[in-house]
Design an enzyme around this catalytic site. Structure first.
Site, mmCIF file in Angstrom:
data_model
loop_
_atom_site.group_PDB
_atom_site.id
_atom_site.type_symbol
_atom_site.label_atom_id
_atom_site.label_comp_id
_atom_site.label_asym_id
_atom_site.label_seq_id
_atom_site.Cartn_x
_atom_site.Cartn_y
_atom_site.Cartn_z
ATOM 1 N N ALA A 22 0.817 -1.214 0.000
ATOM 2 C CA ALA A 22 0.000 0.000 0.000
ATOM 3 C C ALA A 22 0.853 1.266 0.000
ATOM 4 C CB ALA A 22 -0.928 0.003 1.210
ATOM 5 N N HIS A 117 5.197 4.909 0.878
ATOM 6 C CA HIS A 117 4.664 3.640 1.378
ATOM 7 C C HIS A 117 3.962 3.862 2.713
ATOM 8 C CE1 HIS A 117 4.309 -0.586 2.374
ATOM 9 N NE2 HIS A 117 4.707 -0.867 1.139
ATOM 10 N N HIS A 118 2.761 3.276 2.826
ATOM 11 C CA HIS A 118 1.927 3.518 4.006
ATOM 12 C C HIS A 118 2.500 2.869 5.267
ATOM 13 C CE1 HIS A 118 -1.445 4.960 6.115
ATOM 14 N NE2 HIS A 118 -2.372 4.769 5.211
ATOM 15 N N SER A 119 3.388 1.901 5.132
ATOM 16 C CA SER A 119 4.019 1.322 6.320
ATOM 17 C C SER A 119 4.817 2.356 7.088
ATOM 18 C CB SER A 119 4.956 0.170 5.921
ATOM 19 O OG SER A 119 4.241 -0.957 5.526
ATOM 20 N N ASN A 275 2.550 5.533 11.799
ATOM 21 C CA ASN A 275 1.087 5.625 11.703
ATOM 22 C C ASN A 275 0.460 5.739 13.091
ATOM 23 O OD1 ASN A 275 0.217 4.952 8.702
ATOM 24 N ND2 ASN A 275 1.919 3.578 9.190
#
Length: 414
Positions: A22, A117-119, A275
């Site tokens: 993602a 990158h969402h990580s 996050n």
């Protein structure tokens, strides 16, 4: 095991994004000339200041991913001529890079798109990186120098951050309020398992924008009624969904992301964690006489109670199962972000920011809707991401509610 130096292993809250490959992208629409060499220099400086984004992900023998430093230089800025009839999508590959920057040249506007990158970054984090990029670009254009560079360490996982703040996981999740709905209604079957792709694909998105005056009217309405802007927007989304679902007897589960940065003590910096996002829940029981102000007030009251109980803080410690949509036996969830307001961004005098939007890219189909809301250039934007039927119909209904509320409640603007 790995050909490059391992920076660290992904935490549980980050691993879900690696498994779905993602990425999140933010695009700034700018009017005025863009110096390609200056943008490239600003991007190089940004990566030097945040070196973790020059790395990539590699899967270990246990199936979990690690952040691994690249031995080769980053591929740098990608420039595309947007005046051509067709342009290929940027190729996103977490095994190669965690940050791509694309400049699309157009006739009246140029687009600066950051893919991260969402990580490693949520929307707040990515917005800060884009802001820094354009600020450094402005410095290069005006002074010839991108500004001081102090390399930052890799951002902390939310788990580590919350542990240091004394947040512990409890037995409650907030989803308990949805349990009375479980298999309580005759509902259509949920879509089959989501399709997987080899590489990230852009998730379909539909969007509506309010004018600056409509946005200002709505802000005034919220303030004058002692309501948060987020709650009024949530109430409008719920009312529109309720009307179009045509299941008036079925309550609606509502889940929305909460940025924990300013809810923790001490506050968390924009790029300090990957996050740090909690999840708030609300069960909307709506009828023909439901009033938007009463609904918004109840959303606020529920949020405050869950915040006081620590429910929202510790929700960030849980799995990203919500990314997979509604569990079997429950009415379709509504997923939403809270409204993020883009602060003024530095640009050269002859460059103006005129619009801003986001997009999700992942290696799976997304058969449910996800609302993302923001205010940029004084205008509210509502995006509906996902492969769902009639998204424009939903957005039109939400817009109609939001634009009619101020006048219906006696707020008239000249």
């Amino acid at each position: 095991m790995f050909p490059g130096a391992v920076i660290r292993k992904l935490a549980f809250s980050e691993e879900i994004y690696a498994r779905y490959q993602a990425f999140t992208s933010f695009t700034a629409h700018v009017r005025g000339p863009v110096d390609i060499d200056a943008m490239s220099e600003a991007f190089d400086a940004l990566l030097q200041a945040h070196p973790v984004f020059a790395a990539h992900l590699e899967e270990g023998p246990d199936g979990n991913h690690h952040i691994v430093a690249n031995d080769l230089l980053h591929s740098g800025l990608v420039v595309i001529d947007g005046r051509r009839a067709e342009n290929p999508h940027v190729q996103l590959d977490q095994r190669d890079s965690l940050f791509r920057l694309q400049l699309t040249l157009g006739e009246s506007e140029n687009l600066v798109t950051a893919y991260v990158h969402h990580s490693l970054a949520d929307a707040h984090h990515l917005g800060s990186l884009l802001d820094e990029l354009l600020s450094r670009y402005t410095d290069v254009v005006t002074t010839g120098d991108p500004g001081p560079i102090t390399p930052e360490p890799a951002p902390q996982p939310a788990e580590d951050l919350l542990k240091r703040r004394g947040i512990k996981q409890s037995a409650l999740t907030g989803f308990e309020r949805f349990l009375p709905l479980l298999f309580a209604y005759d509902l259509p079957p949920i879509a089959e398992e989501m399709r997987k792709f080899e590489a990230p694909e852009p998730v379909p998105v539909t969007r509506c924008r309010l004018t600056s005056q409509e946005t200002a009217d709505l802000v005034s309405f919220s303030r004058d009624n002692g309501l948060s802007f987020n709650a009024v927007l949530a109430a409008a989304i719920l009312l529109a969904e309720w009307r179009l679902r045509e299941t008036p007897h079925v309550p609606i589960p509502y889940c929305y992301a909460v940025d924990l940065r300013f809810l923790l003590s001490p506050p968390v910096g924009a790029t300090e964690s990957t996050n740090p996002v909690g999840l708030a829940t609300y069960l909307a029981e709506i009828g023909p006489d439901t009033d938007i102000t009463e609904l918004a007030a109840d959303i606020v009251a529920t949020f405050r109670a869950d915040l006081s109980d620590g429910m929202i803080h510790q929700s960030a410690l849980r799995s990203g199962r919500i990314l997979e949509g509604t569990p079997p036996g429950l009415p379709p969830f509504i997923l939403c972000t809270n409204v993020s307001t883009l602060p003024p961004i530095r640009t050269p005098e002859d460059v103006e920011l005129v619009d801003f939007h986001s997009r999700i890219h992942c290696a799976m189909d997304v058969p449910f809707g996800f609302y993302a809301c923001s205010i940029a250039t004084d205008r509210l934007s509502i995006e509906l991401h996902g492969s769902i039927p009639a998204p424009q119909l939903l957005l039109d209904a939400i817009r109609d509610i939001l634009c009619s509320v101020p006048s219906e409640y006696g707020l008239f603007m000249e």
